[in-house]
Design an enzyme around this catalytic site. Structure first.
Site, PDB file in Angstrom:
ATOM      1  N   ASN A 110       1.094  -1.482   0.322  1.00  0.00           N
ATOM      2  CA  ASN A 110      -0.131  -0.059  -0.201  1.00  0.00           C
ATOM      3  C   ASN A 110       1.195   1.444   0.069  1.00  0.00           C
ATOM      4  O   ASN A 110       1.810   1.185   0.415  1.00  0.00           O
ATOM      5  CB  ASN A 110      -0.744   0.446   0.981  1.00  0.00           C
ATOM      6  CG  ASN A 110      -1.632   1.213   1.523  1.00  0.00           C
ATOM      7  OD1 ASN A 110      -2.304   1.550   0.801  1.00  0.00           O
ATOM      8  ND2 ASN A 110      -1.847   1.668   2.500  1.00  0.00           N
ATOM      9  N   HIS A 112       1.338   5.226   1.358  1.00  0.00           N
ATOM     10  CA  HIS A 112       0.210   6.031   2.258  1.00  0.00           C
ATOM     11  C   HIS A 112       1.179   7.010   2.641  1.00  0.00           C
ATOM     12  O   HIS A 112       1.700   7.014   2.334  1.00  0.00           O
ATOM     13  CB  HIS A 112       0.139   5.151   3.571  1.00  0.00           C
ATOM     14  CG  HIS A 112      -0.857   6.189   4.830  1.00  0.00           C
ATOM     15  ND1 HIS A 112      -2.092   5.862   4.929  1.00  0.00           N
ATOM     16  CD2 HIS A 112      -0.062   6.660   5.709  1.00  0.00           C
ATOM     17  CE1 HIS A 112      -2.179   6.534   5.632  1.00  0.00           C
ATOM     18  NE2 HIS A 112      -0.873   7.271   6.635  1.00  0.00           N
ATOM     19  N   SER A 139       5.367   6.788   2.492  1.00  0.00           N
ATOM     20  CA  SER A 139       5.153   4.955   2.944  1.00  0.00           C
ATOM     21  C   SER A 139       4.943   4.597   1.890  1.00  0.00           C
ATOM     22  O   SER A 139       3.693   4.252   1.507  1.00  0.00           O
ATOM     23  CB  SER A 139       5.266   5.035   4.321  1.00  0.00           C
ATOM     24  OG  SER A 139       5.927   5.951   4.894  1.00  0.00           O
ATOM     25  N   ASP A 148      -2.869   0.134   7.598  1.00  0.00           N
ATOM     26  CA  ASP A 148      -1.070   1.224   7.880  1.00  0.00           C
ATOM     27  C   ASP A 148      -0.556   1.101   8.571  1.00  0.00           C
ATOM     28  O   ASP A 148       0.549   1.364   9.522  1.00  0.00           O
ATOM     29  CB  ASP A 148      -1.921   2.617   8.033  1.00  0.00           C
ATOM     30  CG  ASP A 148      -2.890   2.560   7.103  1.00  0.00           C
ATOM     31  OD1 ASP A 148      -2.752   2.494   5.112  1.00  0.00           O
ATOM     32  OD2 ASP A 148      -3.218   4.186   6.547  1.00  0.00           O
TER      33      ASP A 148
HETATM   34  C1  GRF Z   1      -2.940   9.030  -2.824  1.00  0.00           C
HETATM   35  O1  GRF Z   1      -2.100  10.514  -1.568  1.00  0.00           O
HETATM   36  C2  GRF Z   1      -2.151   7.793  -1.156  1.00  0.00           C
HETATM   37  O2  GRF Z   1      -1.219   7.605  -1.256  1.00  0.00           O
HETATM   38  C3  GRF Z   1      -3.611   7.170  -0.571  1.00  0.00           C
HETATM   39  O3  GRF Z   1      -4.470   8.289  -1.519  1.00  0.00           O
HETATM   40  C4  GRF Z   1      -4.224   9.198  -2.633  1.00  0.00           C
HETATM   41  C5  GRF Z   1      -4.596   8.255  -3.694  1.00  0.00           C
HETATM   42  O4  GRF Z   1      -4.204   8.456  -4.669  1.00  0.00           O
HETATM   43  N1  GRF Z   1      -2.707   6.334  -0.510  1.00  0.00           N
HETATM   44  P1  GRF Z   1      -4.332   8.528  -6.858  1.00  0.00           P
HETATM   45  O5  GRF Z   1      -5.916   7.848  -6.308  1.00  0.00           O
HETATM   46  O6  GRF Z   1      -3.078   7.206  -6.668  1.00  0.00           O
HETATM   47  O7  GRF Z   1      -4.415   9.479  -7.051  1.00  0.00           O
END
Ligand code: GRF
Length: 220
Positions: A110, A112, A139, A148
């Site tokens: 994932n 994050h 991360s 997370d």
């Molecule tokens: C990103 O900021 C990611 O870190 C978080 O959700 C957002 C997703 O953005 N988990 P996208 O849909 O990939 O543009």
């Protein structure tokens, strides 16, 4: 040569992280094959991108399932049918049942937007600003049943500037997130990263702290 890594992507939103992976593959920087892009939202940007790129997609609506758990098991069954080597959560905005994800521990990552273990969950930019942090970041971690909370593979750090607000911070962080995610997927595709019972190994050596993305490269 290794066979391309088979990747399934789960995304709920605009899909810029998936777009970055796709672009890296198209530049021949990622030896991967996208076997599925799945979403809980029919209007997710990632689905459109996948369709344009000829990648199979699946929309599964949680409202069609009586229990959250039933949804999660059905989703993972659908994903398993495509035989991915790796699942990438790229903005997948749901908490996944621990039993449903168990078979995928070590094969699911994932991205994050915080320097974990700081700020699990939502509104990470706001929380970093409110705390008066000097640095923020993103991360990439292995997914476990703890939200997370799985072992962190790599991080990118971003200084917080005077006058920063949530949007400005998010905007500066996003391109770094994209680079970080692509770099970690590249390591996995090269067979260099693994996750055993609780430890991450890189090139067969235990990773004692997250890798750091710096000047376009991941450093130990
Ligand atoms: C990103 O900021 C990611 O870190 C978080 O959700 C957002 C997703 O953005 N988990 P996208 O849909 O990939 O543009």
């Amino acid at each position: 040569m290794l066979a391309p890594l088979r990747i399934a992507v789960l995304a709920s939103g605009r899909g810029s992280n998936f777009a970055a992976l796709l672009a890296a593959r198209d530049r021949d920087e990622l030896p991967v094959e996208f076997v599925l892009v799945a979403s809980d939202k029919a209007d997710a940007g990632a689905l459109q991108l996948a369709q344009m790129a000829g990648i199979p997609t699946a929309v599964m609506d949680p409202r069609d399932y009586a229990e959250r758990r039933d949804y999660d098991f059905a989703l993972f069954d659908r994903i398993a049918a495509t035989k991915p080597d790796l699942l990438v959560l790229a903005g997948f905005m749901r908490i996944i049942d621990g039993d449903a994800l168990k078979p995928w521990v070590g094969r699911m990552i994932n991205i994050h937007p915080s320097l974990l273990p700081k700020y699990r969950g939502l509104h990470t930019h706001r929380r970093a600003l409110k705390a008066g942090d000097a640095e923020h970041g993103a991360s990439v971690h292995y997914v476990t049943a703890e939200l997370d909370g799985g072992p962190v593979i790599a991080q990118t750090v971003l200084p917080i500037q005077a006058g920063d607000n949530e949007n400005a911070l998010a905007e500066r962080l996003l391109p770094l997130e994209h680079q970080l995610l692509c770099a970690v997927v590249a390591l996995i595709a090269a067979g260099r990263l693994s996750f055993g019972a609780s430890d991450i190994s890189l090139d067969g050596e235990p990773l004692r702290k997250p890798l750091r993305w710096l000047d376009g490269t991941l450093i130990r």
